[in-house]
Design a protein around this motif. Structure first.
Motif, mmCIF file in Angstrom:
data_model
loop_
_atom_site.group_PDB
_atom_site.id
_atom_site.type_symbol
_atom_site.label_atom_id
_atom_site.label_comp_id
_atom_site.label_asym_id
_atom_site.label_seq_id
_atom_site.Cartn_x
_atom_site.Cartn_y
_atom_site.Cartn_z
ATOM 1 N N ASP A 85 0.841 -1.193 0.000
ATOM 2 C CA ASP A 85 0.000 0.000 0.000
ATOM 3 C C ASP A 85 0.883 1.252 0.000
ATOM 4 O OD1 ASP A 85 -1.661 2.237 1.020
ATOM 5 O OD2 ASP A 85 -3.191 0.681 1.181
ATOM 6 N N ILE A 86 0.750 2.072 -1.037
ATOM 7 C CA ILE A 86 1.598 3.261 -1.174
ATOM 8 C C ILE A 86 1.254 4.304 -0.113
ATOM 9 C CG2 ILE A 86 2.279 5.139 -2.720
ATOM 10 C CD1 ILE A 86 1.697 3.286 -5.068
ATOM 11 N N PHE A 87 -0.013 4.396 0.272
ATOM 12 C CA PHE A 87 -0.399 5.355 1.306
ATOM 13 C C PHE A 87 0.262 5.003 2.632
ATOM 14 C CE2 PHE A 87 -3.327 6.578 4.784
ATOM 15 C CZ PHE A 87 -3.234 7.953 4.640
ATOM 16 N N VAL A 88 0.238 3.734 3.001
ATOM 17 C CA VAL A 88 0.865 3.294 4.251
ATOM 18 C C VAL A 88 2.360 3.588 4.212
ATOM 19 C CG1 VAL A 88 1.383 1.308 5.707
ATOM 20 C CG2 VAL A 88 -0.885 1.524 4.665
ATOM 21 N N ARG A 89 2.995 3.269 3.100
ATOM 22 C CA ARG A 89 4.430 3.513 2.979
ATOM 23 C C ARG A 89 4.741 5.014 2.989
ATOM 24 N NH1 ARG A 89 7.836 -0.308 1.770
ATOM 25 N NH2 ARG A 89 9.181 0.997 0.420
ATOM 26 N N SER A 90 3.849 5.818 2.436
ATOM 27 C CA SER A 90 4.056 7.262 2.438
ATOM 28 C C SER A 90 3.973 7.832 3.854
ATOM 29 C CB SER A 90 3.023 7.950 1.538
ATOM 30 O OG SER A 90 3.152 7.532 0.200
ATOM 31 N N VAL A 91 3.020 7.334 4.630
ATOM 32 C CA VAL A 91 2.882 7.811 6.011
ATOM 33 C C VAL A 91 4.097 7.403 6.834
ATOM 34 C CG1 VAL A 91 1.525 7.633 8.126
ATOM 35 C CG2 VAL A 91 0.367 7.848 5.927
ATOM 36 N N TYR A 92 4.559 6.168 6.650
ATOM 37 C CA TYR A 92 5.778 5.751 7.345
ATOM 38 C C TYR A 92 6.983 6.547 6.834
ATOM 39 C CZ TYR A 92 4.069 1.770 10.090
ATOM 40 O OH TYR A 92 3.451 0.990 11.029
ATOM 41 N N GLY A 93 6.977 6.882 5.542
ATOM 42 C CA GLY A 93 8.055 7.695 5.002
ATOM 43 C C GLY A 93 8.103 9.082 5.614
ATOM 44 N N LEU A 94 6.945 9.606 5.989
ATOM 45 C CA LEU A 94 6.899 10.894 6.670
ATOM 46 C C LEU A 94 7.722 10.884 7.954
ATOM 47 C CD1 LEU A 94 3.240 12.287 6.529
ATOM 48 C CD2 LEU A 94 5.324 13.486 5.863
ATOM 49 N N ARG A 95 7.743 9.742 8.646
ATOM 50 C CA ARG A 95 8.503 9.632 9.890
ATOM 51 C C ARG A 95 9.981 9.908 9.635
ATOM 52 N NH1 ARG A 95 5.774 6.517 13.867
ATOM 53 N NH2 ARG A 95 7.730 5.601 14.614
ATOM 54 N N ILE A 96 10.501 9.336 8.532
ATOM 55 C CA ILE A 96 11.904 9.549 8.196
ATOM 56 C C ILE A 96 12.170 11.022 7.887
ATOM 57 C CG2 ILE A 96 13.740 8.977 6.567
ATOM 58 C CD1 ILE A 96 13.030 6.646 8.335
ATOM 59 N N ASP A 97 11.335 11.619 7.046
ATOM 60 C CA ASP A 97 11.535 13.018 6.654
ATOM 61 C C ASP A 97 11.434 13.958 7.848
ATOM 62 O OD1 ASP A 97 11.148 13.512 3.312
ATOM 63 O OD2 ASP A 97 10.722 11.542 4.120
ATOM 64 N N LEU A 98 10.439 13.735 8.697
ATOM 65 C CA LEU A 98 10.251 14.628 9.838
ATOM 66 C C LEU A 98 11.375 14.489 10.863
ATOM 67 C CD1 LEU A 98 6.391 14.338 10.311
ATOM 68 C CD2 LEU A 98 7.665 16.389 9.659
ATOM 69 N N THR A 99 11.823 13.254 11.123
ATOM 70 C CA THR A 99 12.921 13.095 12.083
ATOM 71 C C THR A 99 14.193 13.758 11.559
ATOM 72 O OG1 THR A 99 13.393 10.908 11.135
ATOM 73 C CG2 THR A 99 12.056 10.971 13.134
ATOM 74 N N LEU A 100 14.423 13.666 10.257
ATOM 75 C CA LEU A 100 15.588 14.327 9.671
ATOM 76 C C LEU A 100 15.509 15.839 9.829
ATOM 77 C CD1 LEU A 100 16.322 12.495 6.291
ATOM 78 C CD2 LEU A 100 17.975 13.004 8.087
ATOM 79 N N ILE A 101 14.387 16.409 9.400
ATOM 80 C CA ILE A 101 14.257 17.861 9.347
ATOM 81 C C ILE A 101 14.187 18.466 10.743
ATOM 82 C CG2 ILE A 101 12.764 19.742 8.567
ATOM 83 C CD1 ILE A 101 11.880 17.679 6.335
ATOM 84 N N LEU A 102 13.415 17.829 11.632
ATOM 85 C CA LEU A 102 13.207 18.403 12.961
ATOM 86 C C LEU A 102 14.373 18.160 13.905
ATOM 87 C CD1 LEU A 102 9.415 17.607 13.472
ATOM 88 C CD2 LEU A 102 10.487 19.735 12.694
ATOM 89 N N THR A 103 15.369 17.405 13.485
ATOM 90 C CA THR A 103 16.599 17.271 14.276
ATOM 91 C C THR A 103 17.748 18.033 13.630
ATOM 92 O OG1 THR A 103 17.075 15.162 13.153
ATOM 93 C CG2 THR A 103 15.990 15.050 15.299
ATOM 94 N N ALA A 104 17.961 17.851 12.330
ATOM 95 C CA ALA A 104 19.118 18.451 11.663
ATOM 96 C C ALA A 104 19.021 19.970 11.613
ATOM 97 C CB ALA A 104 19.261 17.884 10.258
ATOM 98 N N VAL A 105 17.839 20.507 11.277
ATOM 99 C CA VAL A 105 17.726 21.962 11.097
ATOM 100 C C VAL A 105 17.877 22.723 12.419
ATOM 101 C CG1 VAL A 105 16.204 23.829 10.352
ATOM 102 C CG2 VAL A 105 16.381 21.752 8.983
ATOM 103 N N PRO A 106 17.190 22.349 13.519
ATOM 104 C CA PRO A 106 17.405 23.091 14.769
ATOM 105 C C PRO A 106 18.842 23.018 15.282
ATOM 106 C CG PRO A 106 15.376 21.820 14.891
ATOM 107 C CD PRO A 106 16.073 21.377 13.656
#
Length: 292
Positions: A85-106
Motif C-alpha cells: 500500500d503506497i499510502f501506508v508507505r508514504s505515512v511511514y516515510g513521513l517519519r523519516i523526513d520529519l525526524t531528519l528535518i526536525l533534528t538536523a535543522v534546529p
C-alpha cells in the motif's frame, strides 16, 4: 464595580506580562492565517507519522499478489510493484523526513548561530569562522550530499549531516550580521565602558537581537531540508529500500511511470504539503518579527 473588574482582569494581565515578549511575538505568528494553516497542516502530518504504527499495525512492508494497482477506496494511493500500500508507505516515510528535518535543522541553526557570534569574543576568530562558512557555501546541498554519501555511504546519517552542514553558513551569517549591527550601538558601547563581560554582552544584547533572523532562517531551512532529502533519495543516495521515505517512493515510481502513472501522486502530494507547511510558517514568522 470598577475595582472588582480590575481585580478580575489582573490575573490575565499578569499572565500576559509573565510571557517573554520575544516568545509572545513568535506565538503571534500562529494567529495569522498563514501561521494557522501551516501549523494545522504540519500538526496533521506529525500526528499521522507518530500514529503510523497504531493506524497500520501491519507495517509498511506487507505485500500482496496484486501489483501496480491504481488508487481505490481501499488503497487511496494505489499499490506499488510488490503489492504494498503506497499510502501506508508514504505515512511511514513521513517519519523519516520529519525526524531528519526536525533534528538536523534546529541543531544546525543553533550551532551556526553560535559560530556566527564568535566575533563577540575575538574578531580574528569570527572572521576565520566566516571564511570556513564561505567554503561550505561553495558546495550546494546536493553536491555536499553526494560527497558525504561517497565517504559515509547512503543512509539517514549522511542525509542528517548534509542538511546540518548546509544550514550552518546562513545561520552563521545572520548571527554575525546581528553582531556587526549591534557592536556600534550606544548601549553596547556603554555596557563595555561599565565593565559588562563579553558573555553578558552576548546573552543580554547581541543574542536577543539575532534571534528573529535565526528563527525565520531555520523555518526556511526546513523547506530546504525537505528537498535535500527528496533530491538525494530520488537518485538513490539517501534512504535505502525497503525503508520508505518520500524521496525513496518517488525514486521507485520513476521506473513505473508508464505502467502506473498515479504511483508518484501520493508521495509527491505529501512532500508538497510538508514543504508548503514549513513555507507558510516561515512567512508567518517573518511577518511576526517585522511587526515589532
Amino acid at each position: 464595580m470598577t475595582a472588582t473588574a480590575a481585580e478580575g482582569a489582573s490575573p490575565g494581565a499578569a499572565a500576559r506580562r509573565r510571557i517573554n515578549p520575544t516568545v509572545a511575538r513568535y506565538l503571534s505568528a500562529f494567529r495569522t492565517p498563514k501561521g494557522g494553516v501551516g501549523a494545522g497542516i504540519l500538526l496533521v502530518l506529525i500526528l499521522a507519522a507518530l500514529l503510523a504504527p497504531v493506524l497500520f499495525p501491519g507495517g509498511y512492508d506487507q505485500q500482496s499478489s496484486r501489483a501496480l494497482v491504481g488508487p481505490s477506496a481501499q488503497h487511496i494511493f494505489g499499490l506499488d510493484e510488490f503489492g504494498r500500500d503506497i499510502f501506508v508507505r508514504s505515512v511511514y516515510g513521513l517519519r523519516i523526513d520529519l525526524t531528519l528535518i526536525l533534528t538536523a535543522v534546529p541543531v544546525s541553526a543553533a550551532l551556526g548561530t553560535l559560530l556566527g557570534l564568535t566575533g563577540v569574543f575575538s574578531e580574528r576568530l569570527g572572521a576565520g569562522v566566516q571564511r570556513v562558512l564561505d567554503v561550505i557555501i561553495g558546495f550546494p546541498g546536493l553536491v555536499l550530499g553526494v560527497c558525504l554519501v561517497a565517504i559515509l555511504g547512503p543512509g539517514w546519517f549522511a542525509l542528517f549531516l548534509t542538511i546540518f552542514i548546509s544550514g550552518l553558513p546562513s545561520a552563521g551569517r545572520y548571527a554575525r550580521s546581528a553582531w556587526l549591527g549591534q557592536q556600534g550601538r550606544e548601549y553596547v558601547l556603554a555596557a563595555k565602558v561599565l565593565g559588562v563581560t563579553r558573555r553578558q554582552l552576548l546573552t543580554r544584547h547581541v543574542l536577543p537581537n539575532a534571534m528573529d533572523a535565526c528563527v525565520v532562517n531555520a523555518a526556511v531551512w526546513m523547506v530546504v531540508g525537505v528537498y535535500i532529502e527528496a533530491g538525494l533519495s530520488i537518485v538513490g543516495l539517501g534512504i535505502q529500500p525497503p525503508t520508505p521515505s518520500l524521496g525513496v517512493l518517488l525514486n521507485n515510481s520513476l521506473r513505473f511511470m508508464t505502467l502506473s502513472p498515479t504511483y508518484a501522486i501520493g508521495p509527491a502530494l505529501l512532500l508538497v504539503l510538508l514543504a508548503v507547511a514549513f513555507s507558510l510558517l516561515s512567512d508567518a514568522f517573518n511577518e511576526a518579527v517585522n511587526r515589532r
